[in-house]
Design a protein around this motif. Structure first.
Motif, PDB file in Angstrom:
ATOM      1  N   GLY A 217       0.790  -1.218   0.000  1.00 35.41           N
ATOM      2  CA  GLY A 217       0.000   0.000   0.000  1.00 35.41           C
ATOM      3  C   GLY A 217       0.824   1.272   0.000  1.00 35.41           C
ATOM      4  N   LEU A 218       0.101   2.398  -0.051  1.00 33.54           N
ATOM      5  CA  LEU A 218       0.694   3.725   0.014  1.00 33.54           C
ATOM      6  C   LEU A 218      -0.126   4.595   0.956  1.00 33.54           C
ATOM      7  CD1 LEU A 218       1.530   4.471  -3.755  1.00 33.54           C
ATOM      8  CD2 LEU A 218       3.120   3.768  -1.952  1.00 33.54           C
ATOM      9  N   THR A 219       0.486   5.681   1.405  1.00 34.74           N
ATOM     10  CA  THR A 219      -0.176   6.626   2.298  1.00 34.74           C
ATOM     11  C   THR A 219      -0.255   7.987   1.631  1.00 34.74           C
ATOM     12  OG1 THR A 219       0.644   5.496   4.272  1.00 34.74           O
ATOM     13  CG2 THR A 219      -0.078   7.769   4.551  1.00 34.74           C
ATOM     14  N   VAL A 241      -9.353   0.785   2.237  1.00 40.19           N
ATOM     15  CA  VAL A 241      -9.122   2.215   2.422  1.00 40.19           C
ATOM     16  C   VAL A 241      -9.451   2.597   3.868  1.00 40.19           C
ATOM     17  CG1 VAL A 241      -9.738   4.554   1.669  1.00 40.19           C
ATOM     18  CG2 VAL A 241      -9.736   2.659   0.019  1.00 40.19           C
ATOM     19  N   MET A 242      -8.556   3.380   4.474  1.00 40.02           N
ATOM     20  CA  MET A 242      -8.858   3.991   5.765  1.00 40.02           C
ATOM     21  C   MET A 242      -8.685   5.498   5.610  1.00 40.02           C
ATOM     22  SD  MET A 242      -7.449   3.208   9.620  1.00 40.02           S
ATOM     23  CE  MET A 242      -5.822   3.931   9.414  1.00 40.02           C
ATOM     24  N   ARG A 243      -9.740   6.243   5.939  1.00 33.92           N
ATOM     25  CA  ARG A 243      -9.750   7.698   5.770  1.00 33.92           C
ATOM     26  C   ARG A 243      -9.745   8.380   7.121  1.00 33.92           C
ATOM     27  NH1 ARG A 243     -13.581  11.499   6.260  1.00 33.92           N
ATOM     28  NH2 ARG A 243     -15.110   9.875   6.795  1.00 33.92           N
ATOM     29  N   ASP A 244      -8.646   9.071   7.426  1.00 30.29           N
ATOM     30  CA  ASP A 244      -8.529   9.812   8.684  1.00 30.29           C
ATOM     31  C   ASP A 244      -8.877   8.947   9.890  1.00 30.29           C
ATOM     32  OD1 ASP A 244      -7.752  12.087   7.308  1.00 30.29           O
ATOM     33  OD2 ASP A 244      -9.794  12.872   7.147  1.00 30.29           O
ATOM     34  N   GLY A 245      -8.400   7.705   9.869  1.00 30.96           N
ATOM     35  CA  GLY A 245      -8.613   6.797  10.980  1.00 30.96           C
ATOM     36  C   GLY A 245      -9.963   6.126  11.011  1.00 30.96           C
ATOM     37  N   ALA A 257      -5.809   5.469  -9.926  1.00 26.99           N
ATOM     38  CA  ALA A 257      -6.416   6.380  -8.947  1.00 26.99           C
ATOM     39  C   ALA A 257      -7.685   5.778  -8.366  1.00 26.99           C
ATOM     40  CB  ALA A 257      -6.730   7.722  -9.594  1.00 26.99           C
ATOM     41  N   VAL A 258      -8.081   6.305  -7.195  1.00 24.23           N
ATOM     42  CA  VAL A 258      -9.371   5.967  -6.594  1.00 24.23           C
ATOM     43  C   VAL A 258     -10.025   7.258  -6.131  1.00 24.23           C
ATOM     44  CG1 VAL A 258      -8.711   3.652  -5.837  1.00 24.23           C
ATOM     45  CG2 VAL A 258      -8.326   5.607  -4.309  1.00 24.23           C
ATOM     46  N   THR A 259     -11.350   7.244  -6.088  1.00 24.06           N
ATOM     47  CA  THR A 259     -12.114   8.391  -5.583  1.00 24.06           C
ATOM     48  C   THR A 259     -12.961   7.912  -4.414  1.00 24.06           C
ATOM     49  OG1 THR A 259     -12.183   9.442  -7.761  1.00 24.06           O
ATOM     50  CG2 THR A 259     -13.802  10.167  -6.141  1.00 24.06           C
ATOM     51  N   LEU A 260     -12.873   8.622  -3.300  1.00 23.19           N
ATOM     52  CA  LEU A 260     -13.610   8.230  -2.101  1.00 23.19           C
ATOM     53  C   LEU A 260     -15.111   8.274  -2.361  1.00 23.19           C
ATOM     54  CD1 LEU A 260     -11.581  10.064   0.713  1.00 23.19           C
ATOM     55  CD2 LEU A 260     -11.260   7.762  -0.217  1.00 23.19           C
ATOM     56  N   ALA A 261     -15.842   7.411  -1.671  1.00 23.35           N
ATOM     57  CA  ALA A 261     -17.280   7.295  -1.857  1.00 23.35           C
ATOM     58  C   ALA A 261     -18.028   8.441  -1.186  1.00 23.35           C
ATOM     59  CB  ALA A 261     -17.762   5.954  -1.299  1.00 23.35           C
ATOM     60  N   ASN A 262     -19.224   8.688  -1.684  1.00 26.20           N
ATOM     61  CA  ASN A 262     -20.168   9.626  -1.063  1.00 26.20           C
ATOM     62  C   ASN A 262     -19.579  11.010  -0.864  1.00 26.20           C
ATOM     63  OD1 ASN A 262     -21.993   7.426  -0.830  1.00 26.20           O
ATOM     64  ND2 ASN A 262     -20.973   6.817   1.082  1.00 26.20           N
ATOM     65  N   SER A 263     -18.744  11.453  -1.811  1.00 24.55           N
ATOM     66  CA  SER A 263     -18.157  12.798  -1.794  1.00 24.55           C
ATOM     67  C   SER A 263     -17.331  13.068  -0.543  1.00 24.55           C
ATOM     68  CB  SER A 263     -19.260  13.868  -1.920  1.00 24.55           C
ATOM     69  OG  SER A 263     -19.993  13.682  -3.111  1.00 24.55           O
ATOM     70  N   GLN A 264     -16.818  12.016   0.080  1.00 23.66           N
ATOM     71  CA  GLN A 264     -15.983  12.196   1.266  1.00 23.66           C
ATOM     72  C   GLN A 264     -14.594  12.682   0.857  1.00 23.66           C
ATOM     73  OE1 GLN A 264     -16.475   8.971   4.402  1.00 23.66           O
ATOM     74  NE2 GLN A 264     -17.364   7.923   2.635  1.00 23.66           N
ATOM     75  N   THR A 265     -13.914  13.305   1.799  1.00 22.02           N
ATOM     76  CA  THR A 265     -12.520  13.705   1.606  1.00 22.02           C
ATOM     77  C   THR A 265     -11.704  13.253   2.813  1.00 22.02           C
ATOM     78  OG1 THR A 265     -12.850  15.880   2.639  1.00 22.02           O
ATOM     79  CG2 THR A 265     -13.165  15.726   0.231  1.00 22.02           C
ATOM     80  N   GLY A 266     -10.401  13.221   2.633  1.00 28.56           N
ATOM     81  CA  GLY A 266      -9.531  12.851   3.734  1.00 28.56           C
ATOM     82  C   GLY A 266      -8.162  13.451   3.557  1.00 28.56           C
ATOM     83  N   SER A 267      -7.500  13.743   4.671  1.00 28.78           N
ATOM     84  CA  SER A 267      -6.142  14.287   4.613  1.00 28.78           C
ATOM     85  C   SER A 267      -5.080  13.224   4.894  1.00 28.78           C
ATOM     86  CB  SER A 267      -5.994  15.454   5.600  1.00 28.78           C
ATOM     87  OG  SER A 267      -6.331  15.036   6.910  1.00 28.78           O
ATOM     88  N   THR A 268      -5.452  12.138   5.573  1.00 23.42           N
ATOM     89  CA  THR A 268      -4.561  11.004   5.771  1.00 23.42           C
ATOM     90  C   THR A 268      -5.305   9.752   5.331  1.00 23.42           C
ATOM     91  OG1 THR A 268      -3.499  12.073   7.678  1.00 23.42           O
ATOM     92  CG2 THR A 268      -3.155   9.708   7.415  1.00 23.42           C
ATOM     93  N   ILE A 269      -4.849   9.179   4.227  1.00 21.53           N
ATOM     94  CA  ILE A 269      -5.567   8.054   3.628  1.00 21.53           C
ATOM     95  C   ILE A 269      -4.586   6.900   3.421  1.00 21.53           C
ATOM     96  CG2 ILE A 269      -6.993   7.291   1.694  1.00 21.53           C
ATOM     97  CD1 ILE A 269      -7.677  10.236   1.167  1.00 21.53           C
ATOM     98  N   GLN A 270      -4.943   5.744   3.957  1.00 17.09           N
ATOM     99  CA  GLN A 270      -4.151   4.523   3.771  1.00 17.09           C
ATOM    100  C   GLN A 270      -4.862   3.643   2.748  1.00 17.09           C
ATOM    101  OE1 GLN A 270      -1.449   4.767   5.447  1.00 17.09           O
ATOM    102  NE2 GLN A 270      -1.888   5.910   7.308  1.00 17.09           N
TER     103      GLN A 270
END
Length: 284
Positions: A217-219, A241-245, A257-270
């Protein structure tokens, strides 16, 4: 040069330094070469070879784990450590697979020793499975564990990812030893081989969003975003995927590339491949 004083002709499989002398593993016996006078260095005229055991050795370089030499037996089904026996007044190999004979059934191909953060003897088998042995001989701790890696090695996704080589090197900051692997997978219609390393174990001083619990994986760690790029090495794979814990639904990598579901965003993504885990509790 010289001959080991044996009645058999046995090929030398490995040699390694030991505090007792030069340990030698052959296809028939294990030996220690040292000086015939105490506290003298070994020279061509004073050398003495003493047989230690008839365990028989595989063509795999041993590792020095703490003060013990650890080597693989000729059938590649067992790992032995060579410790000093006060009863015998000499070195004696001990079988480290007595309570886990099944785990190395596929035969061991190589071993490596990780001292920090936990004393672990890593190995991988002929089937490409990564194995670990938590090793604290003074505490009588010999605990085997399997580590199936995420992903598949064939187009039908029926064969697990295959470990083809291992090594242990210090981390860049010197706080631990890192297990480095060459892993074979089938990704995006082709066989791929990646060099990967095991990240730091999760400890209580690590923020939950920084917990890295995926394989290959990547961070992403920057301003909040909904799309993460740079995942070409996982093209077409279903990833965790883990988004902001926080947990997040699985995604498929498309065009790297991947796009988070339901228009979510994250600053730390595993993001990475799922791995298999299990826990078995102690009997009451």
């Amino acid at each position: 040069s010289g001959n080991l004083p044996s009645t058999q002709v046995n090929a030398i499989q490995w040699m390694a330094a030991d505090n007792s002398g030069l340990a030698i593993g052959t296809t028939g016996q294990e030996w220690v070469v040292k000086s015939n006078a105490s506290n003298d260095v070994v020279t061509p005229t004073n050398r003495k070879a003493d047989p230690v055991s008839k365990t028989r050795s595989a063509y795999i370089q041993p590792v020095l784990a703490g003060s013990n030499l650890v080597f693989v037996q000729a059938a590649r089904r067992r790992i032995h450590d060579m410790t000093f026996s006060f009863e015998l007044d000499r070195l004696k190999p001990n079988d480290l697979n007595l309570y886990a004979e099944h785990i190395t059934r596929d035969q061991i191909l190589d071993i490596a020793y990780q001292q920090e953060p936990l004393n672990t003897i890593w190995s991988y088998t002929n089937a490409g499975l990564l194995l670990g042995l938590t090793y604290y001989p003074d505490q009588k701790v010999y605990a085997w564990h399997r580590h199936p890696l995420g992903g598949y090695s064939n187009a039908g996704q029926t064969a697990a990812a295959i470990v083809e080589a291992i090594s242990v090197i210090p981390s860049y900051d010197g706080t631990r030893d890192e297990l480095t692997l060459i892993v074979k997978r089938y990704i995006n219609g082709a066989t791929k081989r990646y060099i990967e390393y095991m990240t730091r174990y999760y400890e209580d001083d690590i923020a939950i969003e920084d917990a890295f619990q995926v394989d290959c994986g990547l961070t992403y760690d920057s301003t909040a975003t909904a799309t993460v790029t740079g995942l070409d090495h996982l093209e077409g794979q279903t990833v965790k995927v883990m988004r902001d814990g926080k947990s997040h639904p699985d995604l498929t990598v498309t065009s790297g590339a991947v796009t988070l579901a339901n228009s979510q965003t994250g600053s730390t993504i595993q993001i990475g491949l799922a791995n298999t885990w299990a826990i078995k509790t102690m009997e009451i």
